[in-house]
Design an enzyme around this catalytic site. Structure first.
Site, PDB file in Angstrom:
ATOM      1  N   SER A  88       0.506  -1.301   0.124  1.00 25.64           N
ATOM      2  CA  SER A  88       0.094  -0.263   0.144  1.00 25.64           C
ATOM      3  C   SER A  88       1.115   1.669   0.283  1.00 25.64           C
ATOM      4  O   SER A  88       0.658   2.292  -0.594  1.00 25.64           O
ATOM      5  CB  SER A  88      -0.969  -0.020   1.095  1.00 25.64           C
ATOM      6  OG  SER A  88      -1.974  -0.643   1.147  1.00 25.64           O
ATOM      7  N   GLU A 137       4.513  -0.560  15.819  1.00 24.18           N
ATOM      8  CA  GLU A 137       4.771   0.318  14.601  1.00 24.18           C
ATOM      9  C   GLU A 137       6.173   0.693  15.602  1.00 24.18           C
ATOM     10  O   GLU A 137       6.922   1.533  15.325  1.00 24.18           O
ATOM     11  CB  GLU A 137       4.140   1.598  14.734  1.00 24.18           C
ATOM     12  CG  GLU A 137       3.051   0.930  12.801  1.00 24.18           C
ATOM     13  CD  GLU A 137       2.031   0.166  13.190  1.00 24.18           C
ATOM     14  OE1 GLU A 137       1.687  -0.736  12.560  1.00 24.18           O
ATOM     15  OE2 GLU A 137       2.122  -0.259  14.779  1.00 24.18           O
ATOM     16  N   GLN A 145      -8.087   4.356   9.478  1.00 26.30           N
ATOM     17  CA  GLN A 145      -7.087   4.216   8.388  1.00 26.30           C
ATOM     18  C   GLN A 145      -6.530   5.816   7.931  1.00 26.30           C
ATOM     19  O   GLN A 145      -5.992   5.370   7.459  1.00 26.30           O
ATOM     20  CB  GLN A 145      -7.622   3.794   7.190  1.00 26.30           C
ATOM     21  CG  GLN A 145      -8.427   1.759   7.746  1.00 26.30           C
ATOM     22  CD  GLN A 145      -7.958   1.573   8.774  1.00 26.30           C
ATOM     23  OE1 GLN A 145      -6.638   0.822   8.107  1.00 26.30           O
ATOM     24  NE2 GLN A 145      -7.705   0.950   9.796  1.00 26.30           N
TER      25      GLN A 145
END
Length: 615
Positions: free
Chosen positions: A341, A362, A423
């Protein structure tokens, strides 16, 4: 000294004395946590580690990271005992003009990474270990000293999982299990077996020891250094305040220095004499190979897009990163399982040996990137812009570490569409604008995205690159350049009534509005603000002065702290009126074009705003 153990015990005593004196001199600090780890640090610095005391940047030095950064006085004491800094400098601890800060920072050159925000050291060490094993093919080891309290942090376990996955046998952690946190006993107190079982479950070799017994410390370090496939965690039971009876394993002494006078005198008397004439023998690292030079950099191939096709800026990022990897051997890429993505997969395809998959973790993604940056690489760290917020503490610490690291956040704003608000990166510009020294870039087409990737790599420091999901028209020719701190005036005339400032998807909405307004006989100026920070104040002020001192900003971001506020800051003292169009409220799922209009940043909303200013 009669034996190695006698030598190390005396060094540990010296470390304790220095830590107590320096914190008392400062009137603040954390001496008790220094006392608990002094034996471990003595064994590391004067037995296990190989380093060149004349060169902090020697690429083959073993690396040491003090994850429990509040024990900084112990770190500085170790470097003084190694002859790297004068002992008298320790008395400058925490002074405003001293390099010896309350928690370690790179203002002291032997501190590679800033620590003190707990739970980050293992990720930093992981990045350095990845570099040593897979990039530089160096035999250096990375040692990370953690506090037991910080093992409650999720980032520690993100790093633990990945270190095992990559078989980082050159990564050695030590948990100082002194059982005392800041306000109470730690979760597992002195339960060394539980700590060991937890790390073993993550695929580590775990060794439980008495952290004050050199007969256990030294064999554990030897065993760790002999590991072939696994990282090692040494779990050391210690006592906070070790060596001073009224501090040892006592509550309510965290972050308190001993007062000058009887308290300090009593403590020093219990520690024993300081012997500064103890000879040291520190093993040197392997010689630096002449073939280790990776500094050759060439020009990236230029962008090459058909002008009649629409290409997403995230695709331009991927193409630019892949080309940059071919031009610069120091560029590496990391991604959090979003590479198809963010388009970081284009780099992975061409340069698989310099791509590291970090999976959905993350905090560790960013921490490892910092570690790689501090070993001379130029890491590009990518994921959805929204998910970088989970690692914001690591991002702000990358600035304190003075890291040369690049962040790329895709899927920004409501323009991602149906996936919905979880998102949508809508805070990221504000996040990165707040980072000192950081550059914030926001390309509007694939050409500028490619060019800005190269600009980011050339900039020494933190850069954030914001990319969008939708495909958009190519706006620029392949030879167009985008210097940091600039902008592009892409529509202008002498009749312009107002200037519209935008970037990314909002710029394309502004161009649609430009055409709609032209049909009404209203001329407007359009600026592509691809560099949000630093910002081109002169260009904005000039445009405003030529368009009735009126600017309209449009952004696919919340109104607080984003592009609009950046423009407002740039012209606030010039008598310019700035009207901000931005996303307000929590968005919802929908088609991109529906959401842009619903939140007042689409072409129709821009036209309406311009018309309202003409009446």
């Amino acid at each position: 000294m009669e034996t190695l153990k006698d030598f190390l015990k005396q060094k540990a005593t010296n470390l304790r004395i220095h830590s107590v004196i320096s914190t008392s001199e400062a009137g603040s600090g954390h001496p008790t946590t220094c006392l608990s780890a002094a034996d471990i640090v003595s064994a590391l610095f004067f037995y296990a580690m190989r380093y060149d005391t004349t060169d902090a940047q020697n690429p083959n030095n073993d690396r040491f990271i003090l994850s429990k950064g509040h024990a900084a006085p112990l770190l500085y004491a170790a470097y003084a005992e190694a002859g790297i800094i004068p002992t008298e400098k320790l008395r400058t601890l925490r002074q405003i003009d001293s390099i010896l800060e309350g928690h370690p920072t790179p203002r002291f050159e032997w501190t590679e990474v800033a620590t003190g925000s707990l739970g980050q050291g293992l990720s930093l060490g992981l990045g350095m270990a990845l570099n040593g094993k897979y990039l530089d093919a160096s035999d250096y080891r990375v040692y990370v000293l953690l506090g037991d309290g910080e093992t409650a942090e999720g980032g520690v376990w993100e790093a633990a999982a990945l270190a095992s996955h990559y078989k980082l046998n050159n990564l050695i952690g030590i948990v100082d299990v002194n059982a005392l946190g800041q306000s109470q006993r730690t979760m597992y107190a002195f339960d060394v077996d539980t700590y060991c079982q937890r790390f073993e479950a993550f695929g580590w070799q775990a060794i439980g020891i008495d952290g004050h017994d050199f007969d256990e410390i030294l064999p554990a370090l030897d065993q760790a250094k002999a590991s072939n496939e696994k990282p090692t965690m040494i779990v050391a039971k210690t006592f906070k305040g070790k060596g001073i009876s009224f501090l040892e394993n006592a509550d309510n002494w965290h972050g308190k220095a001993l007062a000058h006078g009887d308290e300090l005198d009593k403590g020093l008397a219990e520690l024993g004499p300081l012997h500064s004439d103890v000879p040291i023998q520190i093993e040197s690292p392997a010689p630096v190979s002449a073939s280790a030079d990776r500094s050759i950099v060439t020009e990236c191939e230029p962008p090459d897009y058909p002008t009649d096709e629409e290409i997403a800026t995230r695709s331009g990022y991927g193409a630019g990163l892949a080309k940059l990897g071919s031009a610069n051997p120091n560029v590496v890429a990391l991604d959090g399982d979003t590479k198809n993505s963010t388009y970081a997969e284009q780099f992975m395809t061409l340069h698989p040996n310099r791509y590291f998959e970090m999976f959905i973790a993350e905090q560790n993604l960013v921490g490892a990137g910092i570690g790689l940056a501090k070993r001379g690489k130029i890491p590009f760290v990518s994921t959805f812009a929204a998910f970088l917020s989970r690692a914001y503490d690591q991002i702000r610490m990358s600035a304190i570490s003075q890291a040369n690291i690049k962040y790329a956040g895709s899927h920004c704003g409501v323009s991602i569409g149906e996936d919905g608000p979880s998102q949508m990166g809508l805070e990221d510009l504000a996040m990165f604008r707040a980072i000192p020294g950081a550059v914030v870039l926001y390309p509007s087409d694939a050409v500028s995205a490619e060019r800005l990737v190269a600009e980011a790599a050339a900039y020494e420091g933190i850069v954030y690159l914001r990319t969008s999901r939708p495909k958009t028209a190519i706006l620029y020719s392949a030879d167009e350049r985008f210097p940091i701190g600039g902008c592009k005036v892409i529509r202008e005339s002498s009749e312009d009534k107002v200037t519209i400032v935008a970037a990314g998807i909002a710029l394309h909405e502004a161009l649609k509005a430009y055409e709609m307004l032209a049909e009404e006989g209203i001329a407007v100026r359009i600026i592509d603000l691809y560099s949000v920070k630093p910002i081109d104040k002169e260009a904005l002020q000039k445009a405003a002065s030529e368009t009735n001192n009126t600017l309209i900003t449009v952004e696919d971001h919340y109104p607080e702290g984003g592009l609009g506020d950046a423009v407002l800051d740039a012209v606030a003292t010039q008598g310019v009126c700035v009207h901000k169009l931005a996303v307000t409220g929590v968005p919802r799922s929908g088609k991109p074009e529906e959401l842009l209009e619903y939140h007042g940043i689409g072409a129709d909303a821009i036209v309406e705003k311009v018309n309202s200013l003409q009446s």
